[in-house]
Every structure is written in C-alpha cells, then in structure tokens.
Design an enzyme around this catalytic site. Structure first.
Site, short mmCIF file in Angstrom:
data_model
loop_
_atom_site.label_atom_id
_atom_site.label_comp_id
_atom_site.label_asym_id
_atom_site.label_seq_id
_atom_site.Cartn_x
_atom_site.Cartn_y
_atom_site.Cartn_z
N LYS A 76 8.11 -30.11 16.49
CA LYS A 76 6.66 -29.94 16.50
C LYS A 76 6.03 -31.32 16.60
CE LYS A 76 3.02 -27.84 13.62
NZ LYS A 76 2.78 -27.09 12.36
N SER A 151 0.32 -22.81 12.95
CA SER A 151 0.07 -23.83 13.94
C SER A 151 1.32 -24.25 14.72
CB SER A 151 -0.50 -25.07 13.23
OG SER A 151 0.42 -25.59 12.28
N SER A 175 2.32 -21.60 8.64
CA SER A 175 2.44 -22.07 10.02
C SER A 175 3.85 -22.10 10.58
CB SER A 175 1.82 -23.47 10.16
OG SER A 175 0.42 -23.40 10.01
#
Length: 486
Positions: A76, A151, A175
C-alpha cells in the site's frame, strides 16, 4: 501461476517448478495488461523487482533462501520505501521519494520477498471506497462498476484480480477488513502494537496498524510471522515474542466458543450479508464449535467516538505538510502565510480537509474536554465491552460490512460513507485483532465474515479462519476479470 496461493507459490519455488524471475515477470505482465482497467497500482517498480528476483534465485541456489524468498508482493502506498515514490494517495506527496524503508518493508526485504510496486489507496487512508485518491478510484474486479472498499482498496483489488498473490495494507477503522470483504479475499488486522508503525505515514497514531491481505488465512499466517515483532523505533510497538502462526493452523475447533454480538445483526444489515454470515456460523457448528449471543452495549457509540479521535490525531499528524520541508508547494507564494494556506488547500483533497477541520475544532480550547476527552472515555467503555465478552467466548463473529460492495459514486453523503465502518471501527478503538474471510456472495459481489479475538490472539484467529477455509471454497473463487488475462 496466478491461480496459486502464496503458500503454494512458496512450495513451487522451493521445488524448482519455476524461478522467482519467471514468477515475477508473470505478475508484472499481468499488471501491465490488466491494471489499466482496475487502477490498483500507483507505481510499478518492474526493473527493481526483476533485479531482486535474480538475487532470490541466487540465494535459493546457494541454499540460503528463506521460506518466502522470491515471492512477489505489493505495498500500500503508505509504507515508506527507499528511493520509491510514497504518495499516500495524495497530491501533497506526489513528488515525495522516501529516503528510508518502513520497518515492515525492511522485514519483508530481509525475508526475500519482492515488491512489485505501490498500490492505490484513499488519500492519507481516509475513506471506505478508494474514491478519495488523487490518482483516481480503484475498480472492484468482481464488478467494475463497484468500489473495492477502502482505504486499502488497491491492495485488495490487485490480490483479487490475481495481479499479485498478496499485499500489505493498513487498518485504522477497517481499512484492511472491509476491502478484503468487498473483494473476496482474506485480510488480517493485528493487535495494536503487534506490527511496527515506523515508516508508515500516520493518519491516526493510536489506531493505525499494518497487516497482510492475501487469498487465504494460511498465506496471512506466513506473512504475519515475517512482519510482526518489537521495534525500538516505534514507541507503541509491544515487547512480545512472535509465535509460529502457521504451527497451529490445523488444530481442531471442537469446543470453540463463538459469540455473536446482537448489535451486529440489527437494522441496516443487508439480508444477503446476514444470511451468508449465519450460514458460515453453521459451518463452525459442524466443526464442533458452540454458538451463543453476546452483547457489546456501547457499539452504537463507536462511530461518533472514532470520528472525534481519528480526525483529532489526523489534524496533529498532517500539520507537518506545510509546503516548506517536503511535499507539495504552491506556486509564487506572496508571504509565509500564503505559502502555508495555499500549499495545504491545493495539496489536500476534500475528505482530508474535512477531517483536519473536524480534528482541529475538537482539539481547540473550550472543546477538548467536551469532545476529545469524552470520546476517549467512551473508547475505554468500548474496549471493556470486548474484554467482558471474551470472558465467556473465545472469538466473536459477524459481518465485516453491513452491505456488499456498493456502486462507484453511490455514497455522496460523508456520513453514509462513515456508516460503512460500523462493524470494524470498534475493533481499532479497542486495539484487538480481527480478520475478514470470504463467506459467500450477494448478487455476484463478495460477502466477508469478520472474526475477532482478544489482544494478541492472532494465532487463534488464523486457526479459526483456516479451518473454515478447509471446509469451504469461498476463498478460492476468482472473478471473471482475473481469467480474462490468464
């Protein structure tokens, strides 16, 4: 190759079925062909990846390779990665090249894994749909008109589409678990302090936690064993030994006590999601577990408490982005105040600015005790609810999200978006671990079962999740999108 789980790929590399370079090239080719439709990657580090693959192959030939050496992964874009752009999905950091590695990245590098690039995400990890990225929304490979969750939506979508076997995400209020549920993969949020936060760009420091996202609980167990452990550079990292998370995956579940929080099965829960979760619980009963209803009475306070605490911490953490030291800087500022205000106004997106404003307000004189201190007191009550429940049961189960993945652009109202995290936020407030595993479908979109344990019970959660995946095949289902690029 892409059909194999991380565990199967590691075994194939060990047996010499193919080399790490061949495997890495295979996934890079899939990313090049397919990601134009998904937008799951912000940057792809192909040249660096192939170089590291050759190093892994040489180590394996010399007999010095570890179990995960040569396995391709993605990170990420919130993990600082030396000499690679680390944007956090924001215009503010679009030009930021990290000068050092996050501890998670260091540990993955030491294990011989290979990063193929940085995945898309909601800006500064603020969002539940991956529509808040400066680089555009990510699409869900099960349905390109749907969101992948957020996210960590880029990581989830890339794993589900077979562009990578596993990825790293972060979880501040769900997330990892919510996008894992939306994309039909497995996602683990460890206990707060189990994995170092050093080098992870901060959103809410008392809530952020890194974890693995992969096809199976067994894959997540292998990865957690690599990234977990104490780090002196993170003051919230817990000094505690790291168990072998793979060792007890096959332990039987006879006698396991499961609690179903009644607050997780009320108004707002999609009927198809509830049906899938209750069917999953029946599987556990067939494996020897017992089930009872429990109560987490302060659950309905979780979202208001979170949206005081998290924005307050974000307001503090994001004050460093001022256009002076690094990150975006406005053109031709007239004075210092103009530099500050225009750099921040132009560099941050709407949701980030909304949360900074909320956080700054709650921390201001006259409001700190009324909002922030009160929210922290509520947080303690939420934590106690979980501790009381774990006095009577071993794990808690429920939905990871009240609905399956919703359509892109469907949630215009910020509050309706915040309510998507109703079942995940309390877990971060309490600091306990949670895992989401695939448990069915609703109109062709995946449904996730969330399993929660007490602090540092990751080994038990992984065992419970793995046994479910031995009895079902939801985690092996692939979207048609993945097959198009076989």
């Amino acid at each position: 190759m892409y059909e194999k789980t991380l565990t199967q790929l590691a075994a194939a590399l060990k047996s010499g079925e193919f080399s790490s370079r061949e495997l890495t090239a295979h996934y890079l080719q899939r990313i090049e062909k397919a990601d134009g439709k998904l937008n799951s990657f912000i940057s792809v580090t192909a040249e660096q990846a192939l170089k590291h693959a050759e190093i892994a192959d040489n180590a394996r030939a010399a007999g010095t390779a570890g179990p995960l050496a040569g396995i391709p992964l993605a990170l990420k874009d919130i993990f600082c990665t030396r000499d690679v752009k680390t944007s956090c999905g924001s215009k503010m950091l679009d030009n930021f090249i990290a000068p050092y590695n996050a501890t998670v990245v260091e540990k993955l590098n030491a294990a011989g894994t290979i990063s193929l690039g940085k995945t898309n995400m909601d800006e500064f990890a603020m969002g539940s749909s991956n529509e808040n990225s400066y680089y555009g929304p990510v699409k869900n490979p099960w349905d390109l008109t749907a969101v992948p969750g957020g996210s960590s939506g880029g990581s989830a979508a890339a794993v589900a589409a077979g562009l990578i076997p596993a990825a790293m995400g972060t979880d501040t209020g769900g997330s990892i678990r919510q996008p894992a549920a939306f994309c039909g993969i497995t996602g683990l949020k460890p206990t707060y302090g189990r994995v170092s936060r050093f080098g992870i760009i901060a959103y809410a420091s008392s809530l952020d936690q890194a974890g693995p996202m992969a096809r199976s609980a067994e894959d997540c167990a292998h990865l957690l064993g690599v990234i977990a452990g104490h780090d002196g550079r993170d003051s919230t990292s817990v000094t505690r030994g790291v168990p072998d998370y793979v060792e007890n995956l096959n332990a039987p579940l006879s006698g396991l006590k499961i609690g179903l929080p009644k607050e997780y099965f009320g108004d707002g829960l999609d009927p198809d999601v509830e049906k899938a979760v209750r069917e999953a619980v029946k599987v556990y009963e067939s494996l020897g577990a017992t089930v009872r209803e429990v109560s987490l009475p302060h659950t309905h306070y979780a979202i208001p408490a979170y949206y005081v605490i998290a924005p307050a911490e974000a307001s503090s953490n994001l004050s460093r982005y001022d256009g002076v030291r690094f990150g975006y800087r406005c053109d031709n500022p007239s004075d210092l105040i103009d530099l500050y205000t225009r750099s921040r106004a132009e560099g941050f997106g709407e949701e980030v600015k909304r949360r900074i404003l909320i956080g700054t307000h709650t921390l201001s004189e006259g409001f700190f005790d009324a909002y922030y201190t009160k929210a922290q007191k509520v947080r303690r009550l939420i934590r106690q609810d979980f501790l009381d429940a774990f006095e009577d049961v071993d794990v808690l189960m429920g939905p990871a999200s009240p609905t399956p993945a919703f359509d892109l652009g469907a949630k215009k109202d910020p509050v309706s978006m915040y309510l998507q995290d109703i079942y995940t936020i309390a877990v971060n407030l309490a600091g306990i671990p949670g895992i989401s595993v695939p448990a069915g479908f609703s109109n062709g979109r995946p449904v996730g079962l969330q399993i929660l344990g007490t602090h540092f019970a990751e080994a038990q959660l992984l065992n419970v999740a793995h046994q479910f995946q031995q009895a079902t095949d939801w985690h092996l289902q692939r979207p048609a999108f993945a097959e198009e690029y076989a």
